[in-house]
Scaffold this motif. Structure first.
Motif, PDB file in Angstrom:
ATOM      1  N   VAL A  13       0.851  -1.193   0.000  1.00 43.19           N
ATOM      2  CA  VAL A  13       0.000   0.000   0.000  1.00 43.19           C
ATOM      3  C   VAL A  13       0.885   1.240   0.000  1.00 43.19           C
ATOM      4  CG1 VAL A  13      -0.152   0.062   2.532  1.00 43.19           C
ATOM      5  CG2 VAL A  13      -1.980   1.108   1.156  1.00 43.19           C
ATOM      6  N   GLN A  14       0.406   2.302  -0.602  1.00 48.22           N
ATOM      7  CA  GLN A  14       1.139   3.562  -0.591  1.00 48.22           C
ATOM      8  C   GLN A  14       0.889   4.281   0.736  1.00 48.22           C
ATOM      9  OE1 GLN A  14       3.149   2.901  -3.628  1.00 48.22           O
ATOM     10  NE2 GLN A  14       3.215   5.083  -3.129  1.00 48.22           N
ATOM     11  N   GLU A  15       1.910   4.959   1.187  1.00 47.62           N
ATOM     12  CA  GLU A  15       1.796   5.754   2.407  1.00 47.62           C
ATOM     13  C   GLU A  15       0.580   6.675   2.295  1.00 47.62           C
ATOM     14  OE1 GLU A  15       5.396   7.922   3.022  1.00 47.62           O
ATOM     15  OE2 GLU A  15       5.036   8.231   5.159  1.00 47.62           O
ATOM     16  N   ALA A  16      -0.167   6.789   3.408  1.00 48.38           N
ATOM     17  CA  ALA A  16      -1.370   7.623   3.544  1.00 48.38           C
ATOM     18  C   ALA A  16      -2.623   6.995   2.931  1.00 48.38           C
ATOM     19  CB  ALA A  16      -1.178   9.011   2.968  1.00 48.38           C
ATOM     20  N   GLU A  17      -2.478   5.868   2.235  1.00 49.55           N
ATOM     21  CA  GLU A  17      -3.631   5.200   1.665  1.00 49.55           C
ATOM     22  C   GLU A  17      -4.243   4.238   2.691  1.00 49.55           C
ATOM     23  OE1 GLU A  17      -3.620   7.433  -1.374  1.00 49.55           O
ATOM     24  OE2 GLU A  17      -4.901   5.666  -1.642  1.00 49.55           O
ATOM     25  N   ASN A 103      -7.501 -21.224  27.357  1.00 47.90           N
ATOM     26  CA  ASN A 103      -7.765 -20.239  26.307  1.00 47.90           C
ATOM     27  C   ASN A 103      -6.590 -20.214  25.347  1.00 47.90           C
ATOM     28  OD1 ASN A 103     -10.243 -19.492  27.346  1.00 47.90           O
ATOM     29  ND2 ASN A 103      -9.360 -17.965  28.676  1.00 47.90           N
ATOM     30  N   LYS A 104      -6.677 -21.028  24.313  1.00 53.27           N
ATOM     31  CA  LYS A 104      -5.586 -21.133  23.352  1.00 53.27           C
ATOM     32  C   LYS A 104      -5.849 -20.260  22.144  1.00 53.27           C
ATOM     33  CE  LYS A 104      -5.973 -25.646  23.022  1.00 53.27           C
ATOM     34  NZ  LYS A 104      -5.657 -27.022  22.591  1.00 53.27           N
ATOM     35  N   LEU A 105      -4.786 -19.603  21.681  1.00 55.13           N
ATOM     36  CA  LEU A 105      -4.867 -18.792  20.470  1.00 55.13           C
ATOM     37  C   LEU A 105      -4.573 -19.673  19.257  1.00 55.13           C
ATOM     38  CD1 LEU A 105      -3.043 -15.413  21.213  1.00 55.13           C
ATOM     39  CD2 LEU A 105      -5.384 -15.680  20.380  1.00 55.13           C
ATOM     40  N   ILE A 106      -5.376 -19.516  18.223  1.00 53.94           N
ATOM     41  CA  ILE A 106      -5.117 -20.188  16.952  1.00 53.94           C
ATOM     42  C   ILE A 106      -4.837 -19.096  15.928  1.00 53.94           C
ATOM     43  CG2 ILE A 106      -6.067 -21.689  15.162  1.00 53.94           C
ATOM     44  CD1 ILE A 106      -7.895 -22.814  17.430  1.00 53.94           C
ATOM     45  N   PHE A 107      -3.689 -19.205  15.274  1.00 57.53           N
ATOM     46  CA  PHE A 107      -3.227 -18.160  14.377  1.00 57.53           C
ATOM     47  C   PHE A 107      -3.422 -18.534  12.913  1.00 57.53           C
ATOM     48  CE2 PHE A 107      -1.019 -15.064  17.012  1.00 57.53           C
ATOM     49  CZ  PHE A 107      -0.866 -15.741  18.208  1.00 57.53           C
ATOM     50  N   GLY A 108      -3.635 -17.504  12.091  1.00 58.86           N
ATOM     51  CA  GLY A 108      -3.537 -17.675  10.668  1.00 58.86           C
ATOM     52  C   GLY A 108      -2.066 -17.638  10.247  1.00 58.86           C
ATOM     53  N   THR A 109      -1.831 -17.785   8.955  1.00 56.60           N
ATOM     54  CA  THR A 109      -0.456 -17.860   8.452  1.00 56.60           C
ATOM     55  C   THR A 109       0.165 -16.495   8.197  1.00 56.60           C
ATOM     56  OG1 THR A 109      -1.362 -18.136   6.241  1.00 56.60           O
ATOM     57  CG2 THR A 109      -0.709 -20.136   7.414  1.00 56.60           C
ATOM     58  N   GLY A 110      -0.621 -15.440   8.347  1.00 55.82           N
ATOM     59  CA  GLY A 110      -0.068 -14.099   8.266  1.00 55.82           C
ATOM     60  C   GLY A 110      -0.160 -13.453   6.903  1.00 55.82           C
ATOM     61  N   THR A 111      -0.177 -12.116   6.903  1.00 56.60           N
ATOM     62  CA  THR A 111      -0.109 -11.299   5.695  1.00 56.60           C
ATOM     63  C   THR A 111       1.024 -10.304   5.865  1.00 56.60           C
ATOM     64  OG1 THR A 111      -2.481 -11.441   5.213  1.00 56.60           O
ATOM     65  CG2 THR A 111      -1.277  -9.579   4.264  1.00 56.60           C
ATOM     66  N   LEU A 112       1.962 -10.331   4.955  1.00 54.32           N
ATOM     67  CA  LEU A 112       3.087  -9.397   5.011  1.00 54.32           C
ATOM     68  C   LEU A 112       2.691  -8.109   4.301  1.00 54.32           C
ATOM     69  CD1 LEU A 112       6.003  -8.834   5.793  1.00 54.32           C
ATOM     70  CD2 LEU A 112       6.704  -9.819   3.605  1.00 54.32           C
ATOM     71  N   LEU A 113       2.585  -7.024   5.066  1.00 58.01           N
ATOM     72  CA  LEU A 113       2.183  -5.730   4.523  1.00 58.01           C
ATOM     73  C   LEU A 113       3.402  -4.831   4.355  1.00 58.01           C
ATOM     74  CD1 LEU A 113      -0.059  -3.701   3.732  1.00 58.01           C
ATOM     75  CD2 LEU A 113      -0.052  -2.970   6.130  1.00 58.01           C
ATOM     76  N   ALA A 114       3.557  -4.303   3.171  1.00 52.78           N
ATOM     77  CA  ALA A 114       4.628  -3.345   2.907  1.00 52.78           C
ATOM     78  C   ALA A 114       4.010  -1.991   2.584  1.00 52.78           C
ATOM     79  CB  ALA A 114       5.494  -3.815   1.743  1.00 52.78           C
ATOM     80  N   VAL A 115       4.384  -0.981   3.353  1.00 52.67           N
ATOM     81  CA  VAL A 115       3.913   0.379   3.094  1.00 52.67           C
ATOM     82  C   VAL A 115       5.003   1.102   2.303  1.00 52.67           C
ATOM     83  CG1 VAL A 115       3.126   2.542   4.105  1.00 52.67           C
ATOM     84  CG2 VAL A 115       2.552   0.359   5.205  1.00 52.67           C
ATOM     85  N   GLN A 116       4.639   1.553   1.117  1.00 56.64           N
ATOM     86  CA  GLN A 116       5.607   2.190   0.218  1.00 56.64           C
ATOM     87  C   GLN A 116       5.581   3.715   0.365  1.00 56.64           C
ATOM     88  OE1 GLN A 116       7.533   0.226  -1.384  1.00 56.64           O
ATOM     89  NE2 GLN A 116       6.396  -1.710  -1.243  1.00 56.64           N
ATOM     90  N   PRO A 117       6.730   4.348   0.385  1.00 53.89           N
ATOM     91  CA  PRO A 117       6.775   5.815   0.530  1.00 53.89           C
ATOM     92  C   PRO A 117       6.335   6.518  -0.748  1.00 53.89           C
ATOM     93  CG  PRO A 117       8.985   4.933   0.286  1.00 53.89           C
ATOM     94  CD  PRO A 117       8.074   3.749   0.390  1.00 53.89           C
TER      95      PRO A 117
END
Lengths: 117, 114
Positions: A13-17, A103-117
């Motif tokens: 995503v672009q910065e500020a978006e 109370n166990k947490l079950i996690f998803g595999t994650g999303t890597l977010l990159a914020v572009q300048p």
């Protein structure tokens, strides 16, 4: 068994978006919690936002908000006015509320977010 | 400041050796957890403990052992029986019956076994 699915391995995503990260889960339980955790390059896990399943109102924390659709078992995270510091791996997590025990947490595999300048 | 500490940050061992990862918290939390993180797999629960002198296996307990002799401490031993021990290990804690159930995480230990 409960499962959490994050179908977007990477996003940019672009910065500020604004950007929305998707999460779906599967459970037969009715009383549970949902979380979004952030893991920046330091690898420290940080809680971003929390939603109780019994609450109809979507949780909001400053620039972070969720769209909780209980019937659809969907829990997306919206980041407004994206900042460079938002660059991180984002994990969706699910927890059944057994009243304090196991109370166990079950996690998803994650999303890597990159914020572009 | 209250928090969770894990030491060391990086740990290297030879195959066949047992190794113990430290986790200490001063948050007065009741429950503590150990997770393993591998690329593309998120976090998986190894062991957890709700109270002192009691602990339960998580989803991937084989090849690991834990103890909970003190409320503040929950060390994890990676034994030689763990077939693929190289990973990032995270410790977490939470205050049960608090109503929030948020888990607080330590900074993690990166274990490399060669």
């Amino acid at each position: 068994a409960q499962t959490v699915t994050q179908s977007q391995p990477e996003m940019s995503v672009q910065e500020a978006e604004t950007v929305t990260l998707s999460c779906t889960y599967d459970t037969s339980e009715n009383n549970y919690y949902l979380f979004w955790y952030k893991q920046p390059p330091s690898r420290q896990m940080i809680l971003v936002i929390r939603q109780e399943a019994y609450k109809q109102q979507n949780a909001t924390e400053n620039r972070f908000s969720v769209n909780f659709q209980k019937a659809a078992k969907s829990f997306s995270l919206k980041i407004s006015d994206s900042q460079l510091g938002d660059t991180a791996m984002y994990f969706c997590a699910f927890m059944v509320n057994y009243g304090g025990a196991t109370n166990k947490l079950i996690f998803g595999t994650g999303t890597l977010l990159a914020v572009q300048p | 400041d209250g928090g969770i500490t894990q030491s060391p940050k990086y740990l290297f061992r030879k195959e066949g050796q047992n190794v113990t990862l430290s986790c200490e918290q001063n948050l007065n939390h009741d429950a503590m957890y150990w997770y393993r993180q591998d690329p593309g797999q998120g976090l998986r629960l190894i062991y957890y403990s709700q109270i002192v002198n009691d602990f339960q296996k998580g989803d991937i307990a084989e090849g690991y052992s834990v103890s909970r002799e003190k409320k503040e401490s929950f060390p994890l031993t990676v034994t030689s029986a763990q077939k693929n021990p190289t990973a990032f290990y995270l410790c977490a804690s939470t205050k049960t019956h608090s109503g929030s159930y948020e888990q607080y995480f330590g900074p993690g230990t990166r274990l490399t076994v060669t």
